[in-house]
Motif scaffolding. Sequence first.
Motif, PDB file in Angstrom:
ATOM      1  N   LEU A 124      76.659  22.631 -37.187  1.00 40.46           N
ATOM      2  CA  LEU A 124      78.124  22.614 -37.223  1.00 40.46           C
ATOM      3  C   LEU A 124      78.745  24.005 -37.201  1.00 40.46           C
ATOM      4  N   LYS A 125      77.991  25.028 -37.584  1.00 44.24           N
ATOM      5  CA  LYS A 125      78.477  26.418 -37.579  1.00 44.24           C
ATOM      6  C   LYS A 125      78.303  27.093 -36.221  1.00 44.24           C
ATOM      7  N   ASN A 126      77.463  26.541 -35.370  1.00 44.93           N
ATOM      8  CA  ASN A 126      77.031  27.200 -34.148  1.00 44.93           C
ATOM      9  C   ASN A 126      77.923  26.805 -32.966  1.00 44.93           C
ATOM     10  N   THR A 127      78.892  27.649 -32.662  1.00 43.47           N
ATOM     11  CA  THR A 127      79.873  27.327 -31.629  1.00 43.47           C
ATOM     12  C   THR A 127      79.227  27.083 -30.270  1.00 43.47           C
ATOM     13  N   SER A 128      78.309  27.938 -29.868  1.00 46.35           N
ATOM     14  CA  SER A 128      77.697  27.760 -28.541  1.00 46.35           C
ATOM     15  C   SER A 128      76.886  26.472 -28.467  1.00 46.35           C
ATOM     16  N   SER A 143      86.739  31.588 -39.165  1.00 47.41           N
ATOM     17  CA  SER A 143      86.114  32.476 -40.131  1.00 47.41           C
ATOM     18  C   SER A 143      86.293  31.868 -41.518  1.00 47.41           C
ATOM     19  N   PRO A 144      85.269  31.696 -42.322  1.00 45.55           N
ATOM     20  CA  PRO A 144      83.922  32.178 -42.090  1.00 45.55           C
ATOM     21  C   PRO A 144      83.073  31.239 -41.232  1.00 45.55           C
ATOM     22  N   TRP A 145      83.476  30.000 -41.043  1.00 45.25           N
ATOM     23  CA  TRP A 145      82.702  29.073 -40.214  1.00 45.25           C
ATOM     24  C   TRP A 145      83.564  27.885 -39.834  1.00 45.25           C
ATOM     25  N   GLY A 146      83.018  27.069 -38.984  1.00 43.34           N
ATOM     26  CA  GLY A 146      83.718  25.897 -38.474  1.00 43.34           C
ATOM     27  C   GLY A 146      84.060  26.095 -37.008  1.00 43.34           C
ATOM     28  N   VAL A 147      84.117  25.007 -36.290  1.00 41.53           N
ATOM     29  CA  VAL A 147      84.339  25.038 -34.852  1.00 41.53           C
ATOM     30  C   VAL A 147      85.357  23.978 -34.477  1.00 41.53           C
ATOM     31  N   SER A 148      86.257  24.329 -33.558  1.00 43.89           N
ATOM     32  CA  SER A 148      87.127  23.352 -32.907  1.00 43.89           C
ATOM     33  C   SER A 148      86.954  23.534 -31.420  1.00 43.89           C
ATOM     34  N   SER A 197      90.186  12.274 -19.186  1.00 43.78           N
ATOM     35  CA  SER A 197      90.910  12.571 -20.419  1.00 43.78           C
ATOM     36  C   SER A 197      90.252  13.715 -21.173  1.00 43.78           C
ATOM     37  N   HIS A 198      89.658  13.470 -22.383  1.00 44.22           N
ATOM     38  CA  HIS A 198      89.096  14.594 -23.142  1.00 44.22           C
ATOM     39  C   HIS A 198      88.118  14.145 -24.224  1.00 44.22           C
ATOM     40  N   LEU A 199      87.300  15.116 -24.647  1.00 43.77           N
ATOM     41  CA  LEU A 199      86.429  14.984 -25.808  1.00 43.77           C
ATOM     42  C   LEU A 199      86.765  16.160 -26.720  1.00 43.77           C
ATOM     43  N   THR A 200      87.015  15.908 -27.999  1.00 42.84           N
ATOM     44  CA  THR A 200      87.312  16.991 -28.935  1.00 42.84           C
ATOM     45  C   THR A 200      86.418  16.901 -30.160  1.00 42.84           C
ATOM     46  N   ILE A 201      86.253  18.056 -30.815  1.00 51.94           N
ATOM     47  CA  ILE A 201      85.470  18.118 -32.049  1.00 51.94           C
ATOM     48  C   ILE A 201      86.090  19.151 -32.988  1.00 51.94           C
ATOM     49  N   HIS A 202      86.016  18.863 -34.276  1.00 54.30           N
ATOM     50  CA  HIS A 202      86.400  19.796 -35.340  1.00 54.30           C
ATOM     51  C   HIS A 202      85.306  19.678 -36.400  1.00 54.30           C
ATOM     52  N   THR A 203      84.723  20.818 -36.784  1.00 55.18           N
ATOM     53  CA  THR A 203      83.626  20.770 -37.751  1.00 55.18           C
ATOM     54  C   THR A 203      83.993  21.463 -39.057  1.00 55.18           C
ATOM     55  N   TRP A 204      83.468  20.940 -40.130  1.00 51.53           N
ATOM     56  CA  TRP A 204      83.563  21.517 -41.473  1.00 51.53           C
ATOM     57  C   TRP A 204      82.140  21.635 -42.007  1.00 51.53           C
ATOM     58  N   PRO A 205      81.436  22.715 -41.676  1.00 48.49           N
ATOM     59  CA  PRO A 205      80.041  22.856 -42.100  1.00 48.49           C
ATOM     60  C   PRO A 205      79.861  22.789 -43.613  1.00 48.49           C
ATOM     61  N   GLU A 206      80.846  23.306 -44.360  1.00 46.01           N
ATOM     62  CA  GLU A 206      80.715  23.304 -45.819  1.00 46.01           C
ATOM     63  C   GLU A 206      80.715  21.891 -46.401  1.00 46.01           C
ATOM     64  N   TYR A 207      81.212  20.928 -45.644  1.00 54.74           N
ATOM     65  CA  TYR A 207      81.207  19.521 -46.058  1.00 54.74           C
ATOM     66  C   TYR A 207      80.202  18.688 -45.265  1.00 54.74           C
ATOM     67  N   LYS A 208      79.493  19.339 -44.325  1.00 51.72           N
ATOM     68  CA  LYS A 208      78.549  18.639 -43.447  1.00 51.72           C
ATOM     69  C   LYS A 208      79.241  17.515 -42.675  1.00 51.72           C
ATOM     70  N   TYR A 209      80.460  17.794 -42.221  1.00 52.17           N
ATOM     71  CA  TYR A 209      81.327  16.772 -41.621  1.00 52.17           C
ATOM     72  C   TYR A 209      81.867  17.245 -40.269  1.00 52.17           C
ATOM     73  N   ALA A 210      81.970  16.299 -39.348  1.00 53.36           N
ATOM     74  CA  ALA A 210      82.597  16.573 -38.052  1.00 53.36           C
ATOM     75  C   ALA A 210      83.484  15.400 -37.669  1.00 53.36           C
ATOM     76  N   ALA A 211      84.652  15.722 -37.129  1.00 56.57           N
ATOM     77  CA  ALA A 211      85.574  14.718 -36.591  1.00 56.57           C
ATOM     78  C   ALA A 211      85.565  14.870 -35.074  1.00 56.57           C
ATOM     79  N   VAL A 212      85.371  13.755 -34.375  1.00 55.41           N
ATOM     80  CA  VAL A 212      85.264  13.776 -32.916  1.00 55.41           C
ATOM     81  C   VAL A 212      86.159  12.700 -32.330  1.00 55.41           C
TER      82      VAL A 212
END
Length: 129
Positions: free
Chosen positions: A23-27, A53-58, A66-81
Motif C-alpha cells: 500500500l505504500k509503494n506507488t509504482s 507524505s509520509p505514506w499512502g497513495v491515490s 470510465s475509470h479505476l481509482t484507489i486510495h490507500t491508508w497503509p497505517e490501517y492496512k486499508y484501501a478504497a477502490v
Amino acid sequence: MIKQKQLGNHLLIEYYDCDSEVLKNTSLIEKHMIEAAKIAQATIVESVFHTFSPWGVSGVVVIEESHLTIHTWPEYKYAAVDLFTCGNTIKPWVAFKFLEGKLKAKRADLTEISRGIVDRILEDNKNLL
C-alpha cells in the motif's frame, strides 16, 4: 428480479488487512491498477498517481469505458477502490479479484451500483421536452 438496462456499473470496494508495504509503494500500486484495467479488458487512456507524505497513495486509471481509482491508508492496512465501467464488454469483477490478491487483502466489502438506468434517463428527458 429483472435487471434494468444501465449505462454503467460501479463497484465500490473496501479492502481490509492488506499488506502495508504494498500500500505504500506507488509504482507497484500503479502497476497493479493498470494490470487490473487490462485484465478487465478495458482500454487505458492515462494513469495518474500521487504519493502522500509520509505514506499512502491515490491514483486513477482513466479508461475509455470510465475509470479505476484507489486510495490507500497503509497505517490501517486499508484501501478504497472504485471500478466504474460502462458498456457490457468490461469485466470489473475480474479486476476486483485480481486487486484483492495483489493487495493481499484478508477481507473485502463490495457495493455494486447501477449507473445510468436507461428508463430513468428517458423519463427525465421526457420532462425536459
